[in-house]
Design an enzyme around this catalytic site. Structure first.
Site, PDB file in Angstrom:
ATOM      1  N   GLU A 236       0.790  -1.134  -0.044  1.00  0.00           N
ATOM      2  CA  GLU A 236      -0.101   0.001  -0.135  1.00  0.00           C
ATOM      3  C   GLU A 236       0.857   1.321  -0.103  1.00  0.00           C
ATOM      4  OE1 GLU A 236      -1.231   1.975   3.273  1.00  0.00           O
ATOM      5  OE2 GLU A 236      -0.964   0.629   4.667  1.00  0.00           O
TER       6      GLU A 236
ATOM      7  N   LYS B 213      -5.487  10.547  -0.113  1.00  0.00           N
ATOM      8  CA  LYS B 213      -5.679   9.132   0.779  1.00  0.00           C
ATOM      9  C   LYS B 213      -6.839   8.380  -0.117  1.00  0.00           C
ATOM     10  CE  LYS B 213      -6.877   7.007   4.973  1.00  0.00           C
ATOM     11  NZ  LYS B 213      -7.250   7.494   6.434  1.00  0.00           N
TER      12      LYS B 213
ATOM     13  N   VAL C 127      -5.191  -0.008   2.716  1.00  0.00           N
ATOM     14  CA  VAL C 127      -5.148  -1.370   2.653  1.00  0.00           C
ATOM     15  C   VAL C 127      -6.165  -1.803   1.765  1.00  0.00           C
ATOM     16  CG1 VAL C 127      -5.556  -3.512   3.987  1.00  0.00           C
ATOM     17  CG2 VAL C 127      -4.104  -1.717   4.942  1.00  0.00           C
TER      18      VAL C 127
ATOM     19  N   ASP D 243     -17.569   4.935  12.468  1.00  0.00           N
ATOM     20  CA  ASP D 243     -16.381   5.097  11.891  1.00  0.00           C
ATOM     21  C   ASP D 243     -15.453   3.949  11.833  1.00  0.00           C
ATOM     22  OD1 ASP D 243     -13.773   5.926  10.589  1.00  0.00           O
ATOM     23  OD2 ASP D 243     -13.310   7.659  11.958  1.00  0.00           O
TER      24      ASP D 243
ATOM     25  N   SER E 268     -13.044   1.460   9.546  1.00  0.00           N
ATOM     26  CA  SER E 268     -12.101   1.302   8.377  1.00  0.00           C
ATOM     27  C   SER E 268     -12.905   0.517   7.107  1.00  0.00           C
ATOM     28  CB  SER E 268     -10.918   1.233   8.653  1.00  0.00           C
ATOM     29  OG  SER E 268      -9.948   1.090   7.335  1.00  0.00           O
ATOM     30  N   ALA E 269     -12.715   0.830   5.919  1.00  0.00           N
ATOM     31  CA  ALA E 269     -13.405   0.076   4.884  1.00  0.00           C
ATOM     32  C   ALA E 269     -12.251  -1.129   4.534  1.00  0.00           C
ATOM     33  CB  ALA E 269     -13.180   0.963   3.618  1.00  0.00           C
ATOM     34  N   ASP E 270     -11.142  -1.106   5.324  1.00  0.00           N
ATOM     35  CA  ASP E 270     -10.090  -2.322   5.273  1.00  0.00           C
ATOM     36  C   ASP E 270     -11.159  -3.297   5.761  1.00  0.00           C
ATOM     37  OD1 ASP E 270      -8.435  -0.210   4.775  1.00  0.00           O
ATOM     38  OD2 ASP E 270      -6.997  -0.689   6.685  1.00  0.00           O
TER      39      ASP E 270
ATOM     40  N   LYS F 106      -4.052  -0.495  14.169  1.00  0.00           N
ATOM     41  CA  LYS F 106      -3.141   0.549  14.560  1.00  0.00           C
ATOM     42  C   LYS F 106      -3.633   0.868  16.080  1.00  0.00           C
ATOM     43  CE  LYS F 106      -4.056   3.162  11.254  1.00  0.00           C
ATOM     44  NZ  LYS F 106      -4.435   2.281  10.035  1.00  0.00           N
TER      45      LYS F 106
HETATM   46  N1  PSU Z   1      -0.591   1.533   8.700  1.00  0.00           N
HETATM   47  C1  PSU Z   1       0.355   2.538   8.952  1.00  0.00           C
HETATM   48  N2  PSU Z   1       0.200   3.752   8.675  1.00  0.00           N
HETATM   49  C2  PSU Z   1      -1.066   4.133   7.779  1.00  0.00           C
HETATM   50  C3  PSU Z   1      -2.127   3.091   7.592  1.00  0.00           C
HETATM   51  C4  PSU Z   1      -1.850   1.900   8.020  1.00  0.00           C
HETATM   52  O1  PSU Z   1       1.282   1.990   9.549  1.00  0.00           O
HETATM   53  O2  PSU Z   1      -0.995   5.150   7.375  1.00  0.00           O
HETATM   54  C5  PSU Z   1      -3.034   3.461   6.817  1.00  0.00           C
HETATM   55  C6  PSU Z   1      -3.622   2.248   5.912  1.00  0.00           C
HETATM   56  O3  PSU Z   1      -3.623   2.518   4.441  1.00  0.00           O
HETATM   57  C7  PSU Z   1      -4.839   1.636   6.281  1.00  0.00           C
HETATM   58  C8  PSU Z   1      -5.386   3.238   6.511  1.00  0.00           C
HETATM   59  O4  PSU Z   1      -5.706   1.240   5.406  1.00  0.00           O
HETATM   60  O5  PSU Z   1      -4.360   3.818   7.420  1.00  0.00           O
HETATM   61  C9  PSU Z   1      -6.660   3.205   7.488  1.00  0.00           C
HETATM   62  O6  PSU Z   1      -7.215   4.254   7.402  1.00  0.00           O
HETATM   63  P1  PSU Z   1      -8.867   4.935   7.855  1.00  0.00           P
HETATM   64  O7  PSU Z   1      -8.896   4.400   9.156  1.00  0.00           O
HETATM   65  O8  PSU Z   1      -9.256   5.963   7.505  1.00  0.00           O
HETATM   66  O9  PSU Z   1      -9.666   3.743   6.949  1.00  0.00           O
HETATM   67 MN    MN Z   2     -12.658   6.336   8.692  1.00  0.00          MN
END
Ligand code: PSU
Ligand code: MN
Length: 302
Positions: free
Chosen positions: A23, A84, A104, A136, A138-140, A157
């Site tokens: 990614e 992003k 991701v 909220d 993540s779409a992951d 995270k």
């Molecule tokens: N892992 C890291 N740093 C990041 C991310 C993951 O070490 O910046 C990113 C990844 O791309 C993950 C995204 O898919 O954060 C998730 O963001 P959100 O919570 O907005 O979906």
């Molecule tokens: Mn989000």
């Protein structure tokens, strides 16, 4: 909308050689410049030294790309504004000719369409604190429920609600297994207190990946702890997260900007300790993903 697969990656996929998708959000929105350039090279080298071909995913000049040249990587990592992109953002950024880094979710989506089954990252996205009310999440997570890609990471995270993320993955039918660990790692920390099934040998991981795919199941998550010499203490990380959360609330930071803000705030307040562990674990996960891809390719040949 077609996907541009680089000649090296296309040749490897066609030959059944091991490939690992990577990614780019972590590089553009997770790690400060110019360190992100060094990290990108470290991650790609980690994949190569395990015997696999790295395929970094990004959106450039309106094209969805799999496998970047050095010049393309330089351009992406130096650009002042990179969007992003989660899965839903891919068509918008591509159609508008924009420059985008993939999360991701978006990376897995693109990788699967390019015939790549393994990817690596630092930490998966998940259920944010209070996500049971704000929604909220993540779409992951949803992407892994429908896309056949195995993600190697160091857990979700540290800023997230890790227990609820694990629950959500269970609901979605996405297995989480620990490679040589029996606890979900906490990204910056080795431990979270949450149990995951342990797998000791790479060969067993291969067999699990194959059995999972043979049943037509989709995404899977393989976790390993951050390298011990850089891992941080849980109490220290909890304090950093709380401080960052208060700062985000005061500035009313929400949505896609939330994760990058939190990571940057914690990097500053820890004098770079969070960045060092983030880099170390990203490289180590790239290595494990490369080894898994190489072992799978070996299996398929024999
Ligand atoms: N892992 C890291 N740093 C990041 C991310 C993951 O070490 O910046 C990113 C990844 O791309 C993950 C995204 O898919 O954060 C998730 O963001 P959100 O919570 O907005 O979906
Ligand atoms: Mn989000």
């Amino acid at each position: 909308m077609t996907i541009d697969v680089s000649p090296a990656v296309a040749a490897a996929v066609a030959a059944g050689d091991p490939v690992v998708a990577l990614e780019s959000t972590l590089l553009c929105h997770g790690i400060p410049r110019p360190l992100n350039r060094e990290l990108a090279a470290g991650i790609e080298d980690g994949v190569r030294s395990a015997g696999a071909v790295p395929a970094t995913v990004a959106v450039m000049a309106g094209r969805i790309k799999v496998g970047l040249t050095t010049a393309e990587l330089d351009h992406l990592l130096d650009a002042p504004e990179v969007t992003k992109c989660s899965t839903r953002d891919l068509p918008r950024i591509a159609a508008s000719g924009g420059l985008g880094a993939t999360t991701v979710a978006a990376t897995a989506f693109v990788a699967a369409r390019a015939g790549i089954r393994i990817m690596a990252t630092g930490g998966l996205g998940g259920v944010h604190q209070g996500g049971e009310r704000s929604l909220d999440v993540s779409a992951d997570l949803e992407e892994l429920a429908r896309t056949p890609v195995t993600v190697v990471c160091s857990g979700v995270k540290s800023i997230l609600d890790q227990a609820r993320t694990l629950e959500r993955l269970e609901t979605l039918g996405v297995p989480v297994v620990g490679y040589r660990c029996d606890e979900l790692p906490g990204f910056y920390t080795v431990e979270t207190g949450l149990r995951v099934p342990r797998i000791e040998q790479l060969d067993d991981l291969c067999r699990l990946h194959e059995a999972h795919g043979a049943l037509g199941l989709r995404g899977m998550v393989v976790v390993q702890p951050p390298p011990a010499q850089h891992a941080m203490a849980r109490v220290k990380v909890e304090r950093l997260v709380e401080e960052a959360r208060m700062a985000a609330r005061a500035r009313r930071i929400r949505g896609a900007a939330f994760t990058p803000f939190m990571l940057q705030h914690m990097a500053e307040r820890s004098q770079g300790a969070t960045v060092r562990v983030n880099c170390a674990l990203a490289v180590s996960n790239a290595g494990l993903a490369g080894a898994l891809a190489a072992a799978l390719a070996g299996h398929e040949r024999s």
